[in-house]
Design a protein around this motif. Structure first.
Motif, PDB file in Angstrom:
ATOM      1  N   ARG A 217       0.812  -1.235  -0.010  1.00 34.01           N
ATOM      2  CA  ARG A 217       0.115  -0.034   0.060  1.00 34.01           C
ATOM      3  C   ARG A 217       0.850   1.010  -0.297  1.00 34.01           C
ATOM      4  O   ARG A 217       0.722   2.021   0.730  1.00 34.01           O
ATOM      5  N   LEU A 218       1.738   1.219  -0.938  1.00 38.74           N
ATOM      6  CA  LEU A 218       2.723   2.498  -1.130  1.00 38.74           C
ATOM      7  C   LEU A 218       3.138   2.732  -2.245  1.00 38.74           C
ATOM      8  O   LEU A 218       3.354   1.507  -3.101  1.00 38.74           O
ATOM      9  N   ASN A 219       3.139   3.840  -2.918  1.00 40.44           N
ATOM     10  CA  ASN A 219       3.684   4.201  -4.198  1.00 40.44           C
ATOM     11  C   ASN A 219       5.133   4.002  -4.327  1.00 40.44           C
ATOM     12  O   ASN A 219       5.947   4.724  -3.430  1.00 40.44           O
ATOM     13  N   THR A 220       5.719   3.360  -5.145  1.00 40.60           N
ATOM     14  CA  THR A 220       7.103   3.136  -5.381  1.00 40.60           C
ATOM     15  C   THR A 220       7.540   3.339  -6.580  1.00 40.60           C
ATOM     16  O   THR A 220       6.837   2.724  -7.612  1.00 40.60           O
ATOM     17  N   ILE A 221       8.620   4.144  -6.996  1.00 42.61           N
ATOM     18  CA  ILE A 221       9.264   4.163  -8.038  1.00 42.61           C
ATOM     19  C   ILE A 221      10.599   3.591  -8.061  1.00 42.61           C
ATOM     20  O   ILE A 221      11.460   4.496  -7.260  1.00 42.61           O
ATOM     21  N   LEU A 222      10.748   2.469  -8.917  1.00 42.93           N
ATOM     22  CA  LEU A 222      12.264   1.998  -8.829  1.00 42.93           C
ATOM     23  C   LEU A 222      12.672   1.968 -10.302  1.00 42.93           C
ATOM     24  O   LEU A 222      12.183   2.176 -11.155  1.00 42.93           O
ATOM     25  N   VAL A 223      13.850   1.605 -10.034  1.00 41.96           N
ATOM     26  CA  VAL A 223      14.793   1.182 -11.605  1.00 41.96           C
ATOM     27  C   VAL A 223      15.043  -0.062 -11.326  1.00 41.96           C
ATOM     28  O   VAL A 223      15.370  -0.823 -10.216  1.00 41.96           O
ATOM     29  N   ASP A 224      15.044  -0.718 -12.625  1.00 41.53           N
ATOM     30  CA  ASP A 224      15.272  -2.110 -12.691  1.00 41.53           C
ATOM     31  C   ASP A 224      16.781  -2.536 -12.146  1.00 41.53           C
ATOM     32  O   ASP A 224      17.671  -2.714 -13.166  1.00 41.53           O
ATOM     33  N   ALA A 225      16.987  -2.534 -11.016  1.00 39.97           N
ATOM     34  CA  ALA A 225      18.573  -2.527 -10.652  1.00 39.97           C
ATOM     35  C   ALA A 225      19.227  -3.684 -11.148  1.00 39.97           C
ATOM     36  O   ALA A 225      20.336  -3.782 -11.557  1.00 39.97           O
ATOM     37  N   VAL A 226      18.635  -4.900 -10.929  1.00 35.61           N
ATOM     38  CA  VAL A 226      19.235  -6.212 -11.133  1.00 35.61           C
ATOM     39  C   VAL A 226      19.414  -6.292 -12.698  1.00 35.61           C
ATOM     40  O   VAL A 226      20.720  -6.788 -13.045  1.00 35.61           O
ATOM     41  N   LYS A 227      18.510  -5.801 -13.586  1.00 38.70           N
ATOM     42  CA  LYS A 227      18.802  -5.962 -14.873  1.00 38.70           C
ATOM     43  C   LYS A 227      19.988  -5.041 -15.468  1.00 38.70           C
ATOM     44  O   LYS A 227      20.848  -5.238 -16.315  1.00 38.70           O
ATOM     45  N   GLY A 228      19.906  -3.713 -14.669  1.00 38.05           N
ATOM     46  CA  GLY A 228      20.836  -2.791 -15.146  1.00 38.05           C
ATOM     47  C   GLY A 228      22.391  -3.340 -15.030  1.00 38.05           C
ATOM     48  O   GLY A 228      23.124  -3.365 -15.573  1.00 38.05           O
ATOM     49  N   ALA A 229      22.436  -3.817 -13.413  1.00 33.20           N
ATOM     50  CA  ALA A 229      23.746  -4.320 -13.122  1.00 33.20           C
ATOM     51  C   ALA A 229      24.142  -5.724 -14.106  1.00 33.20           C
ATOM     52  O   ALA A 229      25.107  -5.842 -14.457  1.00 33.20           O
ATOM     53  N   PHE A 230      23.105  -6.505 -14.349  1.00 33.45           N
ATOM     54  CA  PHE A 230      23.192  -7.534 -15.499  1.00 33.45           C
ATOM     55  C   PHE A 230      23.762  -6.920 -16.754  1.00 33.45           C
ATOM     56  O   PHE A 230      24.829  -7.625 -17.294  1.00 33.45           O
ATOM     57  N   THR A 231      23.248  -6.021 -17.096  1.00 30.21           N
ATOM     58  CA  THR A 231      23.686  -5.370 -18.542  1.00 30.21           C
ATOM     59  C   THR A 231      25.135  -5.073 -18.280  1.00 30.21           C
ATOM     60  O   THR A 231      25.795  -5.405 -19.256  1.00 30.21           O
ATOM     61  N   ALA A 232      25.438  -4.202 -17.083  1.00 30.51           N
ATOM     62  CA  ALA A 232      26.693  -3.778 -17.211  1.00 30.51           C
ATOM     63  C   ALA A 232      27.697  -4.609 -17.164  1.00 30.51           C
ATOM     64  O   ALA A 232      28.797  -4.971 -17.955  1.00 30.51           O
ATOM     65  N   THR A 233      27.385  -5.813 -16.298  1.00 33.22           N
ATOM     66  CA  THR A 233      28.485  -6.880 -16.127  1.00 33.22           C
ATOM     67  C   THR A 233      28.413  -7.811 -17.507  1.00 33.22           C
ATOM     68  O   THR A 233      29.635  -7.939 -17.743  1.00 33.22           O
ATOM     69  N   THR A 234      27.436  -8.108 -18.012  1.00 33.06           N
ATOM     70  CA  THR A 234      27.409  -8.637 -19.218  1.00 33.06           C
ATOM     71  C   THR A 234      28.318  -8.082 -20.542  1.00 33.06           C
ATOM     72  O   THR A 234      28.934  -8.557 -21.257  1.00 33.06           O
ATOM     73  N   HIS A 235      28.024  -6.636 -20.346  1.00 37.58           N
ATOM     74  CA  HIS A 235      28.758  -5.753 -21.484  1.00 37.58           C
ATOM     75  C   HIS A 235      30.248  -6.032 -21.100  1.00 37.58           C
ATOM     76  O   HIS A 235      31.038  -6.222 -22.215  1.00 37.58           O
ATOM     77  N   LEU A 236      30.823  -6.147 -20.036  1.00 42.76           N
ATOM     78  CA  LEU A 236      31.975  -6.396 -19.815  1.00 42.76           C
ATOM     79  C   LEU A 236      32.642  -7.575 -20.076  1.00 42.76           C
ATOM     80  O   LEU A 236      33.662  -7.808 -20.807  1.00 42.76           O
TER      81      LEU A 236
END
Lengths: 344, 344
Positions: free
Chosen positions: A153-172
């Motif tokens: 019961r709370l408005n939350t705005i997040l960023v997909d941190a898991v996917k972001g980190a996944f992308t960064a690491t995969t890029h490397l």
DNA sequence: GGAGCTATCTGAAACGTTTCAATTTACAAC
DNA sequence: GTTGTAAATTGAAACGTTTCAGATAGCTCC
């Protein structure tokens, strides 16, 4: 300071009519309207918002608690919130918690006393138990940005941190680097205080990327930082003193990444030739460093506009659902990762 | 939400007495005090600050207009102001003008409507005529930081911009560079709107330094910026496209200096070997850039604490003089000026 | 046992709005 | 003219405090 009473007396109408005029009620005759406006201008009258607030039970004020105003990640978000709020007649009471959870709580209470109509938590520095026990009692317009309290019961705005980190690491990994390390945010703190900080998600994303490539996870490629410049510097120094140094490092926020680059340069090594770096946040500074920093961009502006828009909707009293929005991140390829020129 | 009336009824005293209890008036008997407090806690009563404000004619709120919250120069100042204000029971209504003088004016008026008890102008983005005509009519607690409106009945906290710029320019001249250019802040705007921005002082300091060395001033070594990253980049590009390029440049703020360095690097030139740079402000980023940025450090924290302290004194109604404080700057020697290692 | 204190408490007015039931005014229709 | 209706206006209550003149109670003192 002229009051409505003065206006009323001087223009020969009742206070009620004078009030109707400044509030543009349709039933006032043009003649009266004109006369009253003349007096209003003559006396340079401005309605007393405090009295108005008391009566209408709205302060037209929004509380904003920022976990660290000096982190370059936040000011842009603050700006977008403030601009939209102002355009909707709301002003902002700002509290900076300086990454201190005590101050976060103090500010939280203070803002209620100030009768704010709603609140935005940037970075969610308010302690979980205080926030949740409050929400369970009352229903209050509130939006949390970049922190998941795990409450529905709370408005939350997040960023997909898991996917972001996944992308960064995969890029490397895709660039052929090995081994690839991580400088994370505060991990141990998270467990103790049950503070589900973005650091956990980013760490998970890193691990997932390894797993996807069938690479076993190894603790010695993990260093823990504090989301500040110095922490990044220190963590990288620890890496550099190891027998084997990682060939590339994903750093969990840009401020630490900049610190880490500083450490590498101080050791006389080159970026990305000796060690490649990818950051997270895309703060403005990421474009200034040398080499420029490849990083995961968060939609900062969007984070702010969405937060205030959801809050305004909630404020307008529409019977709306609680929202949990997860925004996508974007890999921004610059120089520090050593990729050939390619659009990310 | 419980009100004083509820408290009074439930504890069997009058509203006046209940009020006396929460305000800790000495003449309430211990017995009554205790009983009322019990009810207060039981009902979880918190005084309505709006009603209180209306009655006592104080909002215990301070307005803060920042000319550009995303300029890393400001957040640290904002933090020190907010912290002290909060400790004195004041909260801050924040307005960000986004370097837009229209928004500055709008915010100025808005804050009055919100009945702020006092105001701090960070960077002085409020138009001079509006501010001065206002001050001439009313007497209002106000502190201006880093802008000189040239009006005596006004608290002003400045930094010795002329001397700072003089020091910076002289530093470059002493290193034997020639010609030494300047990227200034918005100069033309100043004349049109009579906006005596810090840019003028810095420009004067530059000219004074030349004069002191007997070097004639030459317009072609002046480019005008906008205090933003992009403006510095553009201004430097203009220099780089000239037939003769300056050997060193004093840039009027760090954000522009970083932009200028970016331009230089993009042209394949080296700092400081080809062009030396000195900035102004000493924002945190000045230590991260590569090369690190030699700059003029302003006492940021001090600027903030002084501002809020003067304001609080003024708010407390002590019949105090208007103050004009001029703080000293300090040259911080890093790499971009090409000086040998030396303590600045 | 009344006067004079003091300590404690009450009640109502005030702060500057908004709101709304009630009243007045204006005017059309007959 | 009277009536009816709509338009315009009034007046007072309310919002939740603070403040302060006055009331009350409990003493002491003579």
């Amino acid at each position: 300071m002229a009051t409505l009473k003065d206006i009323a007396k001087k223009s020969g109408v009742s206070v009620g009519t004078a009030s109707a005029v400044i509030n543009n009620k349709s039933w006032v005759s043009d003649k009266t309207r004109k006369r009253v406006w003349e007096v209003i201008e003559q006396l340079n009258y401005r309605p007393n918002q405090t009295a108005r607030s008391l009566k209408i039970k709205k302060s037209e004020t929004i509380g904003l608690i920022v976990s660290d105003i000096t982190n370059p990640f936040f000011p842009e978000i603050v700006r977008s919130i403030e601009g939209i709020a102002r355009n909707h007649g709301y002003s902002l009471i700002l509290c900076d918690a300086n990454e201190d959870i005590e101050i976060g709580l103090e500010s939280f209470n203070l803002l209620f006393d100030k009768q704010v109509d709603g609140m935005i938590l940037l970075g969610g520095i308010v302690p979980q138990d205080a926030l949740l026990s409050f929400l369970k009692k009352k229903n209050f317009p509130l939006v949390v940005v970049e922190r998941d309290y795990g409450y529905s019961r709370l408005n939350t705005i997040l960023v997909d941190a898991v996917k972001g980190a996944f992308t960064a690491t995969t890029h490397l990994l895709n660039l052929g680097y090995w081994p690839v390390g991580i400088i994370s945010g505060p991990l141990s703190l998270d467990q103790e205080s049950n503070y589900l900080h973005g650091s956990v998600g980013r760490f998970e994303g890193y691990q997932a990327a390894l797993k996807a490539k069938g690479i076993p996870f190894d603790k010695s490629w993990v260093k823990e930082g504090d989301f500040r410049f110095e922490g990044g510097y220190r963590a990288m120094m620890q890496f550099l003193e190891q027998v084997t140094v990682p060939r590339a490092v994903f750093v969990s926020n840009d401020l630490m990444a900049i610190g880490a680059m500083e450490a590498i340069k101080n050791k006389g090594l080159r970026i990305p030739e000796d060690i490649a770096i990818v950051g997270y946040d895309d703060i403005p500074e990421a474009s200034y460093t040398s080499p420029t920093l490849t990083t995961i961009a968060l939609p900062k502006r969007k984070l702010g506009t969405l937060a205030i828009e959801i809050l305004l909707k909630s404020l307008s009293g529409q019977e709306n659902e609680y929202q949990k929005v997860v925004l996508p991140t974007k890999l921004v390829v610059r120089e520090s990762c050593g990729a050939q020129i390619q659009e990310g």
